[in-house]
Design an enzyme around this catalytic site. Structure first.
Site, mmCIF file in Angstrom:
data_model
loop_
_atom_site.group_PDB
_atom_site.id
_atom_site.type_symbol
_atom_site.label_atom_id
_atom_site.label_comp_id
_atom_site.label_asym_id
_atom_site.label_seq_id
_atom_site.Cartn_x
_atom_site.Cartn_y
_atom_site.Cartn_z
ATOM 1 N N ASP A 14 36.934 -147.321 -6.242
ATOM 2 C CA ASP A 14 37.823 -145.730 -6.015
ATOM 3 C C ASP A 14 36.686 -145.534 -4.835
ATOM 4 O OD1 ASP A 14 40.375 -144.171 -5.990
ATOM 5 O OD2 ASP A 14 38.552 -142.810 -7.624
ATOM 6 N N LEU A 15 37.952 -143.905 -4.403
ATOM 7 C CA LEU A 15 36.662 -143.791 -3.571
ATOM 8 C C LEU A 15 36.083 -142.157 -3.773
ATOM 9 C CD1 LEU A 15 34.709 -143.183 -0.762
ATOM 10 C CD2 LEU A 15 37.173 -142.623 0.682
ATOM 11 N N ASP A 16 37.057 -141.516 -3.634
ATOM 12 C CA ASP A 16 36.871 -139.944 -4.119
ATOM 13 C C ASP A 16 36.793 -139.662 -4.702
ATOM 14 O OD1 ASP A 16 37.489 -139.268 -1.265
ATOM 15 O OD2 ASP A 16 40.115 -139.499 -1.956
ATOM 16 N N THR A 22 34.391 -136.355 -2.661
ATOM 17 C CA THR A 22 35.502 -135.932 -2.103
ATOM 18 C C THR A 22 36.653 -134.986 -2.932
ATOM 19 O OG1 THR A 22 35.852 -137.831 -1.490
ATOM 20 C CG2 THR A 22 35.215 -136.248 0.607
ATOM 21 N N TRP A 30 44.372 -128.626 -2.232
ATOM 22 C CA TRP A 30 45.632 -128.205 -2.744
ATOM 23 C C TRP A 30 45.702 -126.818 -3.223
ATOM 24 C CZ3 TRP A 30 49.453 -131.023 -1.728
ATOM 25 C CH2 TRP A 30 49.339 -132.315 -1.277
ATOM 26 N N LYS A 50 43.560 -136.335 -9.982
ATOM 27 C CA LYS A 50 43.354 -137.092 -9.160
ATOM 28 C C LYS A 50 43.985 -138.875 -9.241
ATOM 29 C CE LYS A 50 39.189 -135.178 -10.458
ATOM 30 N NZ LYS A 50 37.537 -134.823 -10.974
ATOM 31 N N GLY A 51 43.251 -138.596 -8.117
ATOM 32 C CA GLY A 51 44.362 -140.425 -7.698
ATOM 33 C C GLY A 51 45.537 -140.551 -7.433
ATOM 34 N N SER A 121 41.720 -147.336 -2.343
ATOM 35 C CA SER A 121 41.428 -146.068 -2.197
ATOM 36 C C SER A 121 43.543 -145.694 -1.807
ATOM 37 C CB SER A 121 40.488 -145.588 -1.622
ATOM 38 O OG SER A 121 40.892 -143.494 -1.178
ATOM 39 N N ALA A 122 43.351 -144.609 -2.381
ATOM 40 C CA ALA A 122 45.046 -144.386 -2.507
ATOM 41 C C ALA A 122 44.919 -143.610 -1.084
ATOM 42 C CB ALA A 122 45.798 -142.857 -3.515
ATOM 43 N N LYS A 124 44.773 -142.382 2.430
ATOM 44 C CA LYS A 124 44.719 -142.248 4.093
ATOM 45 C C LYS A 124 43.032 -141.905 4.840
ATOM 46 C CE LYS A 124 49.220 -142.804 4.005
ATOM 47 N NZ LYS A 124 51.092 -141.381 3.114
ATOM 48 N N ASN A 125 42.934 -141.667 4.368
ATOM 49 C CA ASN A 125 41.537 -140.541 5.103
ATOM 50 C C ASN A 125 40.367 -141.151 4.959
ATOM 51 O OD1 ASN A 125 42.584 -138.500 6.768
ATOM 52 N ND2 ASN A 125 43.219 -137.590 4.300
ATOM 53 N N LYS A 152 48.704 -145.286 -8.300
ATOM 54 C CA LYS A 152 48.094 -145.404 -9.281
ATOM 55 C C LYS A 152 48.802 -144.741 -10.019
ATOM 56 C CE LYS A 152 43.537 -145.790 -6.884
ATOM 57 N NZ LYS A 152 42.755 -145.353 -6.852
ATOM 58 N N GLU A 176 36.333 -145.776 -10.913
ATOM 59 C CA GLU A 176 36.992 -144.910 -11.305
ATOM 60 C C GLU A 176 36.802 -143.761 -11.439
ATOM 61 O OE1 GLU A 176 39.748 -143.503 -9.582
ATOM 62 O OE2 GLU A 176 40.525 -144.962 -9.183
ATOM 63 N N ASP A 177 37.456 -142.328 -11.484
ATOM 64 C CA ASP A 177 36.593 -141.256 -11.597
ATOM 65 C C ASP A 177 38.424 -140.725 -12.472
ATOM 66 O OD1 ASP A 177 37.721 -140.618 -9.426
ATOM 67 O OD2 ASP A 177 37.513 -138.624 -9.701
HETATM 68 C C1 BG6 Z 1 42.662 -139.909 -3.607
HETATM 69 C C2 BG6 Z 1 42.115 -138.698 -3.738
HETATM 70 O O1 BG6 Z 1 41.745 -140.656 -3.687
HETATM 71 O O2 BG6 Z 1 43.671 -140.207 -2.371
HETATM 72 C C3 BG6 Z 1 43.938 -137.781 -4.432
HETATM 73 O O3 BG6 Z 1 41.761 -138.300 -5.539
HETATM 74 C C4 BG6 Z 1 44.829 -137.892 -3.438
HETATM 75 O O4 BG6 Z 1 43.188 -137.034 -4.836
HETATM 76 C C5 BG6 Z 1 44.459 -139.268 -2.680
HETATM 77 O O5 BG6 Z 1 45.952 -137.156 -2.999
HETATM 78 C C6 BG6 Z 1 45.222 -139.394 -0.761
HETATM 79 O O6 BG6 Z 1 44.341 -139.239 -0.459
HETATM 80 P P1 BG6 Z 1 44.569 -138.214 1.200
HETATM 81 O O7 BG6 Z 1 43.587 -138.232 2.030
HETATM 82 O O8 BG6 Z 1 45.765 -139.757 2.213
HETATM 83 O O9 BG6 Z 1 45.762 -138.113 1.670
HETATM 84 MG MG MG Z 2 39.044 -140.837 -7.142
#
Ligand code: BG6
Ligand code: MG
Length: 224
Positions: A14-16, A22, A30, A50-51, A121-122, A124-125, A152, A176-177
């Site tokens: 997982d990333l964030d 982040t 949010w 989260k996630g 990671s979910a 898009k960034n 997830k 994962e966190d």
């Molecule tokens: C997950 C985060 O990694 O990505 C979530 O834990 C976040 O908090 C999700 O909503 C989607 O991220 P993004 O950058 O596409 O809005």
């Molecule tokens: Mg996470």
């Protein structure tokens, strides 16, 4: 049954909140959007979001109003864009200094020992964040969250990552966190490694309080 340490050939990240903190910026963005929409920020939102994808996170906030159907698709898209703009503004300062403790050493050790490394990671960034951290080159496979049918806690993102690495689920650790993330890893058949507090991550098969403890030696100890 947990596999033996020697069985493990790949690690799904997982990333964030794992590779970098982040998740606090997602939460802040949010929270600011909730304030703007006059939605009472509930402390429980922090773990719930989260996630979870951008769209699903917005749905959680709008459901809390009690009248989520009052918002048009255009308004929802606008809110999601506003949240993301706030998030990206908070990321402006992101640099390799924000890599979580021990993470560069862990990735370097995995690479040196020929483990396959994937990103689940979910966000898009995620490509932008990895680039800013200087970690893009470690990842042999990345799942594009825009292509997922379910986010997830569905296991799809981890199952796809395992397949992209050419491995079997039981040959992989997932890190994962988030509660939704640990549920997803468990359902995929990979070994779940939680980073964070015990009360939040009770479902994790292995757990470390922080990434500073995330070493191959410590994982080996847990998979005897
Ligand atoms: C997950 C985060 O990694 O990505 C979530 O834990 C976040 O908090 C999700 O909503 C989607 O991220 P993004 O950058 O596409 O809005
Ligand atoms: Mg996470």
């Amino acid at each position: 049954m947990m596999p033996k340490f020697e069985t493990i050939k790949g690690v799904l990240f997982d990333l964030d909140g794992v590779i970098t903190d982040t998740s606090v910026y997602h939460e802040q963005a949010w929270h600011e959007l909730a304030d703007q929409l006059q939605i009472d920020w509930q402390p429980a939102f922090a773990e719930q979001l989260k996630g979870v994808s951008r769209e699903a996170s917005l749905a959680v906030l709008l459901n809390a109003t009690g009248h989520p159907n009052d918002y048009s698709a255009e308004q929802k898209a606008q809110f999601a864009t506003e949240k993301n703009d706030r998030y990206l503004a908070l990321l402006q300062q992101l640099s390799p200094a924000a890599i979580a403790p021990g993470m560069t050493a862990f990735l370097t050790a995995l690479k040196a020992q020929n483990y396959r490394i994937g990103l689940a990671s979910a966000s898009k960034n995620a490509p932008f964040v990895l680039e800013r951290l200087g970690l893009s080159d470690y990842f042999q496979a990345r799942v594009d969250p825009a292509t997922l049918r379910k986010g997830k806690p569905d296991p799809e993102i981890f199952s796809r990552c395992v397949a992209l690495l050419g491995l079997q689920p039981a040959e992989c650790l997932g890190i994962e966190d988030a509660q939704a993330g640990i549920q997803a890893i468990n359902a995929s058949g990979a070994v779940s490694v939680g980073i964070g507090a015990k009360d939040v991550l009770a479902a994790a098969q292995i757990r470390f309080e922080t990434t500073a403890e995330l070493t191959l030696a410590n994982i080996r100890q847990q998979l005897k």
